[in-house]
Design a protein around this motif. Structure first.
Motif, short mmCIF file in Angstrom:
data_model
loop_
_atom_site.label_atom_id
_atom_site.label_comp_id
_atom_site.label_asym_id
_atom_site.label_seq_id
_atom_site.Cartn_x
_atom_site.Cartn_y
_atom_site.Cartn_z
N PHE A 68 4.29 -5.56 6.34
CA PHE A 68 3.13 -5.48 5.26
C PHE A 68 2.57 -3.90 5.48
CE2 PHE A 68 3.23 -10.08 6.62
CZ PHE A 68 3.61 -10.39 5.28
N SER A 69 1.79 -3.83 4.49
CA SER A 69 1.15 -2.38 4.29
C SER A 69 0.99 -1.56 5.63
CB SER A 69 0.32 -2.32 3.27
OG SER A 69 0.51 -3.08 2.04
N SER A 70 0.22 -2.07 6.36
CA SER A 70 -0.24 -1.19 7.58
C SER A 70 0.93 -1.13 8.36
CB SER A 70 -1.18 -2.46 8.40
OG SER A 70 -0.53 -3.44 8.98
N ASP A 71 2.02 -2.02 8.35
CA ASP A 71 3.24 -1.59 9.18
C ASP A 71 3.97 -0.20 8.47
OD1 ASP A 71 3.36 -3.82 10.95
OD2 ASP A 71 3.86 -5.07 9.20
N VAL A 72 3.84 -0.32 7.12
CA VAL A 72 4.38 0.77 6.24
C VAL A 72 3.57 1.90 6.38
CG1 VAL A 72 4.90 1.74 3.76
CG2 VAL A 72 5.59 -0.60 4.45
N ALA A 73 2.30 2.03 6.50
CA ALA A 73 1.74 3.20 6.91
C ALA A 73 1.92 3.89 8.10
CB ALA A 73 0.11 2.83 6.60
N GLU A 74 1.94 3.04 9.06
CA GLU A 74 2.37 3.49 10.58
C GLU A 74 3.58 4.10 10.50
OE1 GLU A 74 1.97 0.15 12.96
OE2 GLU A 74 -0.35 0.01 12.96
N ALA A 75 4.63 3.37 9.78
CA ALA A 75 5.88 4.14 9.71
C ALA A 75 6.06 5.41 9.05
CB ALA A 75 6.84 3.15 9.14
N PHE A 76 5.28 5.76 8.08
CA PHE A 76 5.19 6.79 7.37
C PHE A 76 4.57 7.94 8.45
CE2 PHE A 76 5.58 5.11 2.94
CZ PHE A 76 6.26 6.15 2.57
N HIS A 77 3.62 7.50 9.15
CA HIS A 77 2.75 8.37 10.22
C HIS A 77 3.79 8.81 11.15
CE1 HIS A 77 -0.21 10.23 12.42
NE2 HIS A 77 0.28 9.65 13.51
N ALA A 78 4.48 7.72 11.58
CA ALA A 78 5.32 8.12 12.64
C ALA A 78 6.51 8.88 12.38
CB ALA A 78 6.02 6.79 13.31
N THR A 79 7.37 8.72 11.10
CA THR A 79 8.16 9.75 10.58
C THR A 79 7.81 11.06 10.43
OG1 THR A 79 7.85 8.96 8.55
CG2 THR A 79 9.67 7.85 9.63
N GLY A 80 6.40 11.40 10.31
CA GLY A 80 6.16 12.62 9.77
C GLY A 80 6.16 12.88 8.45
N ILE A 81 6.26 11.70 7.67
CA ILE A 81 6.59 12.04 6.07
C ILE A 81 4.98 11.82 5.72
CG2 ILE A 81 7.09 11.15 3.82
CD1 ILE A 81 9.56 9.49 5.55
N VAL A 82 4.57 12.99 5.07
CA VAL A 82 3.04 12.96 4.46
C VAL A 82 3.24 12.36 3.16
CG1 VAL A 82 1.41 14.85 3.75
CG2 VAL A 82 2.94 15.48 5.64
N LEU A 83 2.09 11.55 3.10
CA LEU A 83 1.56 10.81 1.74
C LEU A 83 0.69 11.56 1.08
CD1 LEU A 83 1.25 7.40 3.52
CD2 LEU A 83 3.03 8.00 1.76
N ASP A 84 1.21 11.59 -0.34
CA ASP A 84 0.33 12.26 -1.29
C ASP A 84 -0.59 11.41 -1.53
OD1 ASP A 84 2.05 14.18 -1.46
OD2 ASP A 84 3.36 13.15 -3.45
N GLU A 85 -0.55 9.91 -1.69
CA GLU A 85 -1.93 9.12 -1.63
C GLU A 85 -1.25 7.56 -1.34
OE1 GLU A 85 -2.21 7.47 -6.18
OE2 GLU A 85 -1.33 9.50 -6.34
N ILE A 86 -2.35 6.85 -1.19
CA ILE A 86 -2.28 5.20 -1.28
C ILE A 86 -3.07 4.86 -2.04
CG2 ILE A 86 -2.07 3.29 0.39
CD1 ILE A 86 -1.85 4.96 2.81
N SER A 87 -2.83 3.87 -3.16
CA SER A 87 -3.60 3.26 -4.09
C SER A 87 -3.09 1.77 -3.92
CB SER A 87 -3.40 3.88 -5.45
OG SER A 87 -2.13 3.74 -5.74
N THR A 88 -4.28 1.07 -4.51
CA THR A 88 -4.14 -0.35 -4.59
C THR A 88 -3.89 -0.92 -6.10
OG1 THR A 88 -4.92 -0.78 -2.37
CG2 THR A 88 -4.78 -2.57 -3.69
N LEU A 89 -3.28 -1.79 -6.43
CA LEU A 89 -3.36 -2.42 -7.79
C LEU A 89 -3.76 -3.97 -7.38
CD1 LEU A 89 0.22 -1.51 -9.21
CD2 LEU A 89 -2.14 -0.30 -9.39
N ASP A 90 -5.03 -4.28 -7.88
CA ASP A 90 -5.66 -5.55 -7.52
C ASP A 90 -5.10 -6.54 -8.69
OD1 ASP A 90 -7.20 -4.90 -5.24
OD2 ASP A 90 -8.63 -3.51 -6.58
N ALA A 91 -4.12 -7.50 -8.13
CA ALA A 91 -3.42 -8.47 -9.07
C ALA A 91 -3.95 -9.72 -8.69
CB ALA A 91 -2.14 -8.54 -8.96
N LEU A 92 -3.72 -10.68 -9.56
CA LEU A 92 -4.26 -12.13 -9.19
C LEU A 92 -3.10 -13.13 -9.53
CD1 LEU A 92 -7.72 -12.27 -10.61
CD2 LEU A 92 -7.33 -12.19 -8.14
#
Length: 286
Positions: A205-229
């Motif tokens: 899930f998203s927390s895992d993806v965020a941790e993996a980006f950090h671990a690889t050293g890939i710098v994120l431009d942004e993280i945003s959320t689309l609120d769907a139902l």
């Protein structure tokens, strides 16, 4: 300021989830969804959700920001192409005469065939499209792209860090990697409890993806959320199974529906809908 005191529905949902967790503790894994029914049930699920439209609009805007010259997109886990065809058509119409190359990677041949057919049905001379039937780990790609996109597909990879590194390597300098993935929110709390493991790992899930980006050293431009139902109260059993990513037994359906009722919120139509957000991770290759 938002109150931190749980609402009655929150308390009920937590108790129901605990009951489901207790019921599944030590039990054999539930049957997984099969590829042929997965595509059908996914389509039925999406018809009850506003998320695909939000994603299409969001990605169309990002693609437009990549310029008006020739454009290439790699869609990993493209499925039947429903989303990608909409994006490809928009690209062709936005700048008449602009060459657009669209490549999909999809492990199930049935969905891959639909992707090819739907792209061909656009009849756009400027558009070239192809699909490789493979997992991303096994795919052989010898070109780079302006955008590499994962939409609800990175849950299933065996190694998140390796996947992100490989994906970024397929992005042209100045291009972008987009990963759209769900957080472990109300709906996916059920997936955590009920879905069978994938190749000896749970879904990411998203927390895992965020941790993996950090671990690889890939710098994120942004993280945003689309609120769907998504409206699940009147949904059939197949859609319910897709929502939890497992074939439910009859005795599990009632508590699962009770949990979904407890986490639902009123939609624009006044009917109960389950929050169904998706996070968007963006990284530019320098």
């Amino acid at each position: 300021m938002t109150s931190l005191v749980p609402t009655p529905s929150t308390e009920v949902a937590a108790a129901l989830l605990d009951d489901l967790r207790d019921a599944r503790r030590g039990a054999a894994a539930l049957p997984a969804l099969q590829p042929d029914s997965y595509a059908r049930d996914h389509a039925a699920f999406e018809r009850r959700s506003d998320q695909r439209g939000l994603i299409a609009d969001h990605l169309a805007g990002r693609l437009a920001e990549l310029g008006d010259g020739p454009l290439s997109v790699l869609s990993v886990g493209c499925g039947d192409g429903t989303l990608d065809v909409r994006l490809a058509e928009g690209l062709v119409r936005a700048v008449p005469g602009r060459p657009v190359r669209y490549v999909g990677i999809e492990p199930w041949s049935g969905s891959a065939g639909l992707f090819t057919a739907e792209m061909a049905a656009l009849g756009a001379r400027e558009l070239s499209a192809e699909v490789q039937v493979a997992s991303f780990a096994d795919a052989v790609v010898d070109e780079t792209f302006d955008a590499v996109v994962f939409v609800h597909s990175i849950y299933y990879v065996a190694d998140l860090e390796l996947t992100l590194r490989k994906a970024l390597a397929l992005v042209r300098p100045g291009g972008q990697l987009w990963v759209l993935n769900a957080p472990r929110a109300a709906l996916n709390a059920l997936v955590d409890v009920l879905a069978p493991p994938l190749d000896d790992h749970r879904q990411w899930f998203s927390s895992d993806v965020a941790e993996a980006f950090h671990a690889t050293g890939i710098v994120l431009d942004e993280i945003s959320t689309l609120d769907a139902l998504v409206e699940l109260a009147p949904a059939g059993d197949d859609v319910l199974d897709f929502a939890v990513q497992a074939r439910l037994t009859p005795e599990l359906r009632r508590p699962v529906r009770a949990y979904l009722d407890a986490v639902s919120v009123p939609g624009a139509d006044g009917e109960p809908h389950v929050p169904h957000p998706v996070d968007v991770f963006v990284a530019t290759r320098l």
